[in-house]
Design a protein around this motif. Sequence first.
Motif, PDB file in Angstrom:
ATOM      1  N   ASP A  98       0.826  -1.213   0.000  1.00  0.00           N
ATOM      2  CA  ASP A  98       0.000   0.000   0.000  1.00  0.00           C
ATOM      3  C   ASP A  98       0.857   1.259   0.000  1.00  0.00           C
ATOM      4  N   ALA A  99       2.073   1.160   0.517  1.00  0.00           N
ATOM      5  CA  ALA A  99       2.965   2.329   0.543  1.00  0.00           C
ATOM      6  C   ALA A  99       3.276   2.831  -0.863  1.00  0.00           C
ATOM      7  N   ARG A 100       3.186   1.967  -1.870  1.00  0.00           N
ATOM      8  CA  ARG A 100       3.498   2.350  -3.246  1.00  0.00           C
ATOM      9  C   ARG A 100       2.244   2.744  -4.030  1.00  0.00           C
ATOM     10  N   HIS A 101       1.113   2.781  -3.342  1.00  0.00           N
ATOM     11  CA  HIS A 101      -0.174   2.984  -4.012  1.00  0.00           C
ATOM     12  C   HIS A 101      -0.201   4.262  -4.860  1.00  0.00           C
ATOM     13  N   ALA A 102       0.288   5.365  -4.317  1.00  0.00           N
ATOM     14  CA  ALA A 102       0.168   6.661  -5.003  1.00  0.00           C
ATOM     15  C   ALA A 102       0.973   6.717  -6.296  1.00  0.00           C
ATOM     16  N   ALA A 103       1.955   5.837  -6.449  1.00  0.00           N
ATOM     17  CA  ALA A 103       2.820   5.888  -7.630  1.00  0.00           C
ATOM     18  C   ALA A 103       2.439   4.871  -8.695  1.00  0.00           C
ATOM     19  N   ARG A 104       1.422   4.051  -8.438  1.00  0.00           N
ATOM     20  CA  ARG A 104       1.084   2.978  -9.376  1.00  0.00           C
ATOM     21  C   ARG A 104       0.395   3.481 -10.647  1.00  0.00           C
ATOM     22  N   ALA A 105      -0.112   4.697 -10.595  1.00  0.00           N
ATOM     23  CA  ALA A 105      -0.758   5.279 -11.774  1.00  0.00           C
ATOM     24  C   ALA A 105      -0.318   6.730 -11.908  1.00  0.00           C
ATOM     25  N   ASP A 106      -0.260   7.230 -13.149  1.00  0.00           N
ATOM     26  CA  ASP A 106       0.122   8.627 -13.353  1.00  0.00           C
ATOM     27  C   ASP A 106      -1.097   9.529 -13.231  1.00  0.00           C
ATOM     28  N   THR A 107      -0.915  10.801 -13.520  1.00  0.00           N
ATOM     29  CA  THR A 107      -2.011  11.763 -13.349  1.00  0.00           C
ATOM     30  C   THR A 107      -3.175  11.498 -14.295  1.00  0.00           C
ATOM     31  N   ASP A 108      -2.925  10.737 -15.365  1.00  0.00           N
ATOM     32  CA  ASP A 108      -3.989  10.389 -16.305  1.00  0.00           C
ATOM     33  C   ASP A 108      -4.643   9.054 -15.973  1.00  0.00           C
ATOM     34  N   GLY A 109      -4.204   8.450 -14.856  1.00  0.00           N
ATOM     35  CA  GLY A 109      -4.773   7.177 -14.460  1.00  0.00           C
ATOM     36  C   GLY A 109      -4.153   5.974 -15.151  1.00  0.00           C
ATOM     37  N   GLU A 110      -3.044   6.181 -15.859  1.00  0.00           N
ATOM     38  CA  GLU A 110      -2.395   5.075 -16.565  1.00  0.00           C
ATOM     39  C   GLU A 110      -1.456   4.324 -15.615  1.00  0.00           C
ATOM     40  N   LEU A 111      -1.417   2.997 -15.742  1.00  0.00           N
ATOM     41  CA  LEU A 111      -0.542   2.181 -14.902  1.00  0.00           C
ATOM     42  C   LEU A 111       0.916   2.509 -15.164  1.00  0.00           C
ATOM     43  N   ALA A 143      -7.251  -0.629 -18.118  1.00  0.00           N
ATOM     44  CA  ALA A 143      -5.985  -0.006 -17.718  1.00  0.00           C
ATOM     45  C   ALA A 143      -4.804  -0.886 -18.118  1.00  0.00           C
ATOM     46  N   GLU A 144      -4.930  -2.185 -17.928  1.00  0.00           N
ATOM     47  CA  GLU A 144      -3.846  -3.095 -18.308  1.00  0.00           C
ATOM     48  C   GLU A 144      -3.711  -3.175 -19.825  1.00  0.00           C
ATOM     49  N   ARG A 145      -4.820  -3.129 -20.519  1.00  0.00           N
ATOM     50  CA  ARG A 145      -4.747  -3.160 -21.982  1.00  0.00           C
ATOM     51  C   ARG A 145      -4.052  -1.913 -22.521  1.00  0.00           C
ATOM     52  N   ARG A 146      -4.346  -0.757 -21.932  1.00  0.00           N
ATOM     53  CA  ARG A 146      -3.671   0.475 -22.368  1.00  0.00           C
ATOM     54  C   ARG A 146      -2.171   0.383 -22.097  1.00  0.00           C
ATOM     55  N   PHE A 147      -1.805  -0.178 -20.954  1.00  0.00           N
ATOM     56  CA  PHE A 147      -0.390  -0.336 -20.614  1.00  0.00           C
ATOM     57  C   PHE A 147       0.310  -1.210 -21.651  1.00  0.00           C
ATOM     58  N   LEU A 148      -0.315  -2.312 -22.029  1.00  0.00           N
ATOM     59  CA  LEU A 148       0.298  -3.217 -23.004  1.00  0.00           C
ATOM     60  C   LEU A 148       0.392  -2.571 -24.374  1.00  0.00           C
ATOM     61  N   ARG A 149      -0.605  -1.776 -24.756  1.00  0.00           N
ATOM     62  CA  ARG A 149      -0.538  -1.070 -26.051  1.00  0.00           C
ATOM     63  C   ARG A 149       0.625  -0.096 -26.051  1.00  0.00           C
ATOM     64  N   ARG A 150       0.845   0.581 -24.925  1.00  0.00           N
ATOM     65  CA  ARG A 150       1.982   1.519 -24.860  1.00  0.00           C
ATOM     66  C   ARG A 150       3.303   0.762 -24.994  1.00  0.00           C
ATOM     67  N   ARG A 151       3.369  -0.425 -24.415  1.00  0.00           N
ATOM     68  CA  ARG A 151       4.573  -1.229 -24.544  1.00  0.00           C
ATOM     69  C   ARG A 151       4.809  -1.615 -26.014  1.00  0.00           C
ATOM     70  N   ILE A 152       3.736  -1.997 -26.706  1.00  0.00           N
ATOM     71  CA  ILE A 152       3.856  -2.359 -28.113  1.00  0.00           C
ATOM     72  C   ILE A 152       4.311  -1.147 -28.933  1.00  0.00           C
ATOM     73  N   ASP A 153       3.699   0.021 -28.672  1.00  0.00           N
ATOM     74  CA  ASP A 153       4.071   1.235 -29.396  1.00  0.00           C
ATOM     75  C   ASP A 153       5.532   1.601 -29.123  1.00  0.00           C
ATOM     76  N   GLY A 154       5.990   1.300 -27.932  1.00  0.00           N
ATOM     77  CA  GLY A 154       7.374   1.638 -27.575  1.00  0.00           C
ATOM     78  C   GLY A 154       8.398   0.811 -28.312  1.00  0.00           C
ATOM     79  N   LEU A 155       7.961  -0.288 -28.933  1.00  0.00           N
ATOM     80  CA  LEU A 155       8.902  -1.112 -29.674  1.00  0.00           C
ATOM     81  C   LEU A 155       9.252  -0.499 -31.037  1.00  0.00           C
ATOM     82  N   GLY A 156       8.485   0.510 -31.474  1.00  0.00           N
ATOM     83  CA  GLY A 156       8.789   1.159 -32.717  1.00  0.00           C
ATOM     84  C   GLY A 156       8.122   0.467 -33.905  1.00  0.00           C
TER      85      GLY A 156
END
Length: 408
Positions: free
Chosen positions: A239-252, A395-408
Amino acid sequence: MTDVGDVVAAVYADGWSRIVATLIRLTGGDWDLAEECAQDAFARALRRWPVSGVPERPLAWLTTTARNRAIDVIRRASVEAGKLREAGMVEPSMEPVPAPAYDAEIPDERLELIFTCCHPALSVEAQVVLTLRSLAGMSTAEIAAAFLVSEKTMGQRLFRAKQKIKNAGIPFRVPPAHLLPERLPTVLHVLYLLFNAGYGDPSRERVTAEAIRLARLLVALMPDEPEARGLLALVLLHDARHAARADTDGELVALDEQDRSLWDGARIAEGEAELERALRRRRAGPFQLQAAIAACHATATTAAGTDWPQIAGLYTELLRLVPTPVVALNRAVAIGMADGPEAALPILGELAADGRLDGYHLLPATRAEMLRRAGRDGEAREAYAAALELAPTEAERRFLRRRIDGLG
């Protein structure tokens, strides 16, 4: 001037479960009557205290009021049963058992309530909802909202759970000492399920908060059980890491990319202290090992400074105690971080061939991460796509899409 509503709310947070536990014993196991009388006592407090003032011992007042109400209901039922018996309409065995005499002390029977809610004869789902209702004091509507079902459906589940306790003759008591080792893990498992049910979901924050509160309660009631302290340490460190698990847009945000300045230092220190107290007992169990892993993450000042070899060693020991594929998957991650991604990929291949994690999105997601770190972008893209098809939340699907986009 003290706000009466705030006082009642404060007493409710910790007092509800004490009152309900007392009344369940008083009424001979009538859960519905116990909850009804407890609710009635709090309602009377909201009506009377603004006029008469808050009593010196609010919990004692509420407990006495609730008990008197329960005794009155039982006596009325007893009189009615007597009249019906005289008329030949009811058998003597149907008469309620007389209520025991009131004593001045307020017993703390929450430990009995915890073990009754988490009895192994009940399904895990029944254990969870009973714990939320009877120990956390959440309403049926609140529990239903937390688990995304209708209030009617959740009401039926609660009813069936209480009927199971009644029909199966599940005793309202702490199991004898020789059964504690086999029963305590069930209680700890249910509390950890509660924590995970709310963790990371803003709409379920109360569930997480109640899981932490109940973990504290269990430690207070069973201070000599190291695994209870291990669970408390684990949920505090997570729980101590709770505030950092998502950014200001709610992304993981992945653990190694989190802003560690947002981590709660006081909660980390408390978790470490509880873990140290547990380990002093020299009876390390699964929750203590998981807490030790969480402490390795929480105390690293940078992602690069994480002691991955130690984490891999802890997971190896955890896998010995809890030989599940999910623990094996986490161990593979730790080995990949400690010895390089190529060291993890054969382990992940074995887990895939095993088949027990079929449909679990974190297996292909983990493989994708290791492939990405190894520079094998084409294979990583395929693995991310497989994980994307299985991911359970947007939220997890958006995270995975960002990972795919990051591959170029």
